[in-house]
Design an enzyme around this catalytic site. Structure first.
Site, PDB file in Angstrom:
ATOM      1  N   GLY A  13       0.825  -1.216   0.000  1.00  9.25           N
ATOM      2  CA  GLY A  13       0.000   0.000   0.000  1.00  9.25           C
ATOM      3  C   GLY A  13       0.850   1.254   0.000  1.00  9.25           C
ATOM      4  O   GLY A  13       0.465   2.292   0.540  1.00  9.25           O
ATOM      5  N   GLY A  14       2.034   1.161  -0.622  1.00 11.26           N
ATOM      6  CA  GLY A  14       2.991   2.272  -0.601  1.00 11.26           C
ATOM      7  C   GLY A  14       2.525   3.503  -1.357  1.00 11.26           C
ATOM      8  O   GLY A  14       3.063   4.596  -1.162  1.00 11.26           O
ATOM      9  N   SER A  15       1.517   3.358  -2.216  1.00 14.08           N
ATOM     10  CA  SER A  15       1.041   4.510  -3.002  1.00 14.08           C
ATOM     11  C   SER A  15      -0.081   5.270  -2.308  1.00 14.08           C
ATOM     12  O   SER A  15      -0.541   6.291  -2.814  1.00 14.08           O
ATOM     13  CB  SER A  15       0.529   4.004  -4.357  1.00 14.08           C
ATOM     14  OG  SER A  15      -0.419   2.976  -4.140  1.00 14.08           O
ATOM     15  N   GLY A  16      -0.554   4.777  -1.165  1.00  9.12           N
ATOM     16  CA  GLY A  16      -1.722   5.390  -0.523  1.00  9.12           C
ATOM     17  C   GLY A  16      -1.371   6.547   0.400  1.00  9.12           C
ATOM     18  O   GLY A  16      -0.211   6.966   0.491  1.00  9.12           O
ATOM     19  N   TYR A 143     -15.496  -4.665   5.884  1.00 13.82           N
ATOM     20  CA  TYR A 143     -14.134  -4.155   6.125  1.00 13.82           C
ATOM     21  C   TYR A 143     -13.725  -4.421   7.576  1.00 13.82           C
ATOM     22  O   TYR A 143     -12.610  -4.865   7.859  1.00 13.82           O
ATOM     23  CB  TYR A 143     -14.167  -2.663   5.812  1.00 13.82           C
ATOM     24  CG  TYR A 143     -12.975  -1.833   6.182  1.00 13.82           C
ATOM     25  CD1 TYR A 143     -11.890  -1.727   5.318  1.00 13.82           C
ATOM     26  CD2 TYR A 143     -12.953  -1.078   7.357  1.00 13.82           C
ATOM     27  CE1 TYR A 143     -10.809  -0.911   5.627  1.00 13.82           C
ATOM     28  CE2 TYR A 143     -11.886  -0.259   7.676  1.00 13.82           C
ATOM     29  CZ  TYR A 143     -10.817  -0.176   6.807  1.00 13.82           C
ATOM     30  OH  TYR A 143      -9.757   0.628   7.112  1.00 13.82           O
ATOM     31  N   PRO A 170      -4.948   3.342  13.783  1.00 14.91           N
ATOM     32  CA  PRO A 170      -5.061   4.797  13.686  1.00 14.91           C
ATOM     33  C   PRO A 170      -6.535   5.219  13.713  1.00 14.91           C
ATOM     34  O   PRO A 170      -7.393   4.472  13.241  1.00 14.91           O
ATOM     35  CB  PRO A 170      -4.461   5.140  12.311  1.00 14.91           C
ATOM     36  CG  PRO A 170      -3.927   3.863  11.764  1.00 14.91           C
ATOM     37  CD  PRO A 170      -4.592   2.741  12.494  1.00 14.91           C
ATOM     38  N   HIS A 186     -12.324   9.854   2.109  1.00 16.67           N
ATOM     39  CA  HIS A 186     -12.532   9.987   3.557  1.00 16.67           C
ATOM     40  C   HIS A 186     -13.179  11.332   3.833  1.00 16.67           C
ATOM     41  O   HIS A 186     -13.102  12.245   3.013  1.00 16.67           O
ATOM     42  CB  HIS A 186     -11.188   9.894   4.288  1.00 16.67           C
ATOM     43  CG  HIS A 186     -10.576   8.548   4.201  1.00 16.67           C
ATOM     44  ND1 HIS A 186      -9.375   8.308   3.575  1.00 16.67           N
ATOM     45  CD2 HIS A 186     -11.020   7.343   4.641  1.00 16.67           C
ATOM     46  CE1 HIS A 186      -9.100   7.019   3.642  1.00 16.67           C
ATOM     47  NE2 HIS A 186     -10.076   6.418   4.272  1.00 16.67           N
ATOM     48  N   TRP A 208     -22.632  16.332   3.626  1.00 18.10           N
ATOM     49  CA  TRP A 208     -23.523  15.179   3.832  1.00 18.10           C
ATOM     50  C   TRP A 208     -23.593  14.846   5.321  1.00 18.10           C
ATOM     51  O   TRP A 208     -22.580  14.731   5.989  1.00 18.10           O
ATOM     52  CB  TRP A 208     -23.016  13.959   3.052  1.00 18.10           C
ATOM     53  CG  TRP A 208     -23.230  14.094   1.577  1.00 18.10           C
ATOM     54  CD1 TRP A 208     -23.813  15.145   0.923  1.00 18.10           C
ATOM     55  CD2 TRP A 208     -22.869  13.148   0.573  1.00 18.10           C
ATOM     56  NE1 TRP A 208     -23.836  14.910  -0.426  1.00 18.10           N
ATOM     57  CE2 TRP A 208     -23.271  13.694  -0.670  1.00 18.10           C
ATOM     58  CE3 TRP A 208     -22.254  11.893   0.592  1.00 18.10           C
ATOM     59  CZ2 TRP A 208     -23.063  13.017  -1.874  1.00 18.10           C
ATOM     60  CZ3 TRP A 208     -22.046  11.227  -0.602  1.00 18.10           C
ATOM     61  CH2 TRP A 208     -22.458  11.786  -1.821  1.00 18.10           C
TER      62      TRP A 208
HETATM   63  P1  NDP Z   1      -5.354   4.388   0.541  1.00 16.73           P
HETATM   64  O1  NDP Z   1      -6.709   4.092  -0.037  1.00 16.73           O
HETATM   65  O2  NDP Z   1      -4.821   5.749   0.408  1.00 16.73           O
HETATM   66  O3  NDP Z   1      -4.338   3.346  -0.021  1.00 16.73           O
HETATM   67  C1  NDP Z   1      -4.662   2.011  -0.133  1.00 16.73           C
HETATM   68  C2  NDP Z   1      -3.432   1.318  -0.587  1.00 16.73           C
HETATM   69  O4  NDP Z   1      -3.731  -0.070  -0.721  1.00 16.73           O
HETATM   70  C3  NDP Z   1      -2.945   1.817  -1.953  1.00 16.73           C
HETATM   71  O5  NDP Z   1      -1.550   1.902  -1.914  1.00 16.73           O
HETATM   72  C4  NDP Z   1      -3.395   0.714  -2.891  1.00 16.73           C
HETATM   73  O6  NDP Z   1      -2.532   0.549  -3.996  1.00 16.73           O
HETATM   74  C5  NDP Z   1      -3.273  -0.487  -1.985  1.00 16.73           C
HETATM   75  N1  NDP Z   1      -4.111  -1.588  -2.448  1.00 16.73           N
HETATM   76  C6  NDP Z   1      -5.462  -1.636  -2.506  1.00 16.73           C
HETATM   77  N2  NDP Z   1      -5.865  -2.806  -3.036  1.00 16.73           N
HETATM   78  C7  NDP Z   1      -4.716  -3.511  -3.310  1.00 16.73           C
HETATM   79  C8  NDP Z   1      -4.459  -4.776  -3.866  1.00 16.73           C
HETATM   80  N3  NDP Z   1      -5.453  -5.579  -4.260  1.00 16.73           N
HETATM   81  N4  NDP Z   1      -3.164  -5.161  -4.021  1.00 16.73           N
HETATM   82  C9  NDP Z   1      -2.153  -4.363  -3.647  1.00 16.73           C
HETATM   83  N5  NDP Z   1      -2.326  -3.152  -3.100  1.00 16.73           N
HETATM   84  C10 NDP Z   1      -3.599  -2.728  -2.940  1.00 16.73           C
HETATM   85  O7  NDP Z   1      -5.408   3.927   2.062  1.00 16.73           O
HETATM   86  P2  NDP Z   1      -4.749   4.597   3.350  1.00 16.73           P
HETATM   87  O8  NDP Z   1      -3.336   4.954   3.101  1.00 16.73           O
HETATM   88  O9  NDP Z   1      -5.721   5.587   3.850  1.00 16.73           O
HETATM   89  O10 NDP Z   1      -4.809   3.370   4.356  1.00 16.73           O
HETATM   90  C11 NDP Z   1      -3.675   2.561   4.623  1.00 16.73           C
HETATM   91  C12 NDP Z   1      -4.062   1.588   5.701  1.00 16.73           C
HETATM   92  O11 NDP Z   1      -4.483   2.299   6.838  1.00 16.73           O
HETATM   93  C13 NDP Z   1      -5.216   0.678   5.309  1.00 16.73           C
HETATM   94  O12 NDP Z   1      -4.966  -0.610   5.786  1.00 16.73           O
HETATM   95  C14 NDP Z   1      -6.395   1.300   6.015  1.00 16.73           C
HETATM   96  O13 NDP Z   1      -7.369   0.335   6.295  1.00 16.73           O
HETATM   97  C15 NDP Z   1      -5.757   1.839   7.262  1.00 16.73           C
HETATM   98  N6  NDP Z   1      -6.436   2.936   7.905  1.00 16.73           N
HETATM   99  C16 NDP Z   1      -6.696   4.104   7.256  1.00 16.73           C
HETATM  100  C17 NDP Z   1      -7.341   5.119   7.915  1.00 16.73           C
HETATM  101  C18 NDP Z   1      -7.651   6.402   7.239  1.00 16.73           C
HETATM  102  O14 NDP Z   1      -8.342   7.216   7.848  1.00 16.73           O
HETATM  103  N7  NDP Z   1      -7.157   6.654   6.046  1.00 16.73           N
HETATM  104  C19 NDP Z   1      -7.752   5.015   9.298  1.00 16.73           C
HETATM  105  C20 NDP Z   1      -7.389   3.775   9.892  1.00 16.73           C
HETATM  106  C21 NDP Z   1      -6.767   2.794   9.210  1.00 16.73           C
HETATM  107  P3  NDP Z   1      -2.722   1.358  -5.412  1.00 16.73           P
HETATM  108  O15 NDP Z   1      -3.052   2.763  -5.069  1.00 16.73           O
HETATM  109  O16 NDP Z   1      -1.398   1.218  -6.070  1.00 16.73           O
HETATM  110  O17 NDP Z   1      -3.856   0.687  -6.116  1.00 16.73           O
END
Ligand code: NDP
Length: 321
Positions: A13-16, A143, A170, A186, A208
């Site tokens: 999930g390095g791109s998130g 989820y 978190p 979000h 909303w």
């Molecule tokens: P994002 O939606 O920003 O990122 C999700 C990441 O998961 C992306 O890097 C995406 O990759 C990757 N991903 C999704 N599906 C796949 C798959 N099938 N295979 C490989 N990679 C996948 O999420 P966040 O950064 O917000 O969240 C990161 C973690 O933190 C998650 O586990 C989330 O549940 C948790 N979290 C987040 C919170 C929040 O408020 N944001 C709060 C609490 C927990 P790509 O973009 O390359 O498709």
């Protein structure tokens, strides 16, 4: 840590949102120690729902440590429409990552749970011992159950194999690289985008829900700094909540006002009460974190919102909208 061998860390999930923040802390804030290798994985390189692709990417990088962020993630309304899909994809992703880590001898895995997985009917504040004390809110049951199973698996890998696989929880994360989509983003990032659009078009800002639900928001870079501490220092299998204090919980309406300030929006703000509010509150205790790190300084919400709004405005073309 890890004896003589420097860590090879694979971040799924390095791109998130959180992945990008960890990358920033590792590359820009000196988070990477001498000899360490950090790899930030995108879904393009491996779809972790698929076991063969998961194994192949682990073979390629041979990590000693894993930060597991990858998840099928969405906003309230998307979860309500698609609970089964969220359950199945996340169960698969988590099982593939944890079991492959175990098979390939990964020493430590830090996965990511979420405060929305807590029981719906509970006493407040919620702490780490209460995760499994009753069903989660209906809106995101898929989820939530998948996330809860990570904690169960972590206990299993420790009990049967002595593995140090743990998780953080978190509260609501926000920051640059979030998903700013109106429907699927979000809450804060979707509101930033809506406010930006309302200002541009000279229309009222439609929020909303009633604006009365309360939330604890944590800036993504704070989460990232804490993640590095957990990876290097935290030895428990039991998860740890990463959150600002209970006293900093505030209403969506308060947050909307900060966003309006940050984007200099002077128009009318309308709360659409025909839309669902989700959980009214999910106050989490950060007492455990404070016992370990009494002096950690969180970014104030107004400052984090301002930085995120500025990032969004300057990166509108690449932002997830
Ligand atoms: P994002 O939606 O920003 O990122 C999700 C990441 O998961 C992306 O890097 C995406 O990759 C990757 N991903 C999704 N599906 C796949 C798959 N099938 N295979 C490989 N990679 C996948 O999420 P966040 O950064 O917000 O969240 C990161 C973690 O933190 C998650 O586990 C989330 O549940 C948790 N979290 C987040 C919170 C929040 O408020 N944001 C709060 C609490 C927990 P790509 O973009 O390359 O498709």
């Amino acid at each position: 840590m890890n004896g003589a061998e420097p860590m090879r860390v694979l971040v799924t999930g390095g791109s998130g949102l959180v992945g990008k923040a960890i990358e920033h802390v590792v590359k820009q804030e000196g988070g990477c120690l001498k000899g360490e290798q950090w790899t930030f994985l995108y879904s393009k390189e491996a779809n972790l729902v698929d076991l063969q692709q998961t194994r192949a990417v682990f073979e390629k990088y041979r990590p000693t440590h894993v930060i597991h962020l990858a998840a099928k993630v969405g906003g309230l309304y998307l979860h309500m429409k698609d609970n089964l899909h969220f359950l199945r994809d996340n169960l698969r992703i988590n099982d593939n990552v944890l079991q492959t880590s175990h098979e390939m001898g990964v020493t430590k895995v830090v996965s990511c749970l979420s405060s929305c997985i807590f029981p719906d009917k509970t006493t407040y504040p919620i702490d780490e011992s209460m995760i499994h004390n009753g069903p989660p809110h209906d809106s995101n049951f898929g989820y939530s159950h998948a996330k809860r199973m990570i904690d169960i698996q972590n206990r299993g890998y420790f009990a049967q194999h002595g593995r140090h696989y743990t998780a953080v929880i978190p509260t609501n994360v926000y920051g640059p690289y979030d998903n700013f989509n109106f429907e699927n983003g979000h809450v804060l990032s979707a509101l930033m985008h809506k406010t930006y659009a309302a200002k541009k078009e000279g229309t009222p800002l439609q929020v909303w829900g009633s604006g009365t639900p309360r939330r604890q928001f944590i800036y993504s870079l704070d989460v990232a700094r804490l993640f590095l501490w957990v990876l290097r220092e935290y030895d428990e299998i039991d998860p740890i909540i990463l959150s600002v204090g209970e006293e900093e919980e505030l209403t969506i309406k308060d947050a909307v006002e900060m966003i309006a300030d940050a984007l200099d929006f002077k128009g009318q703000i309308v709360f659409d009460t025909s839309k669902s509010d989700g959980q009214m509150k999910k106050t989490a205790s950060n007492a455990k974190l404070r016992r370990y790190l009494p002096d950690f300084t969180f970014t104030p919400l107004s400052e984090g919102i301002k930085k995120t709004c500025d990032w969004f405005v300057h990166n509108y073309d690449i932002a997830r909208t």
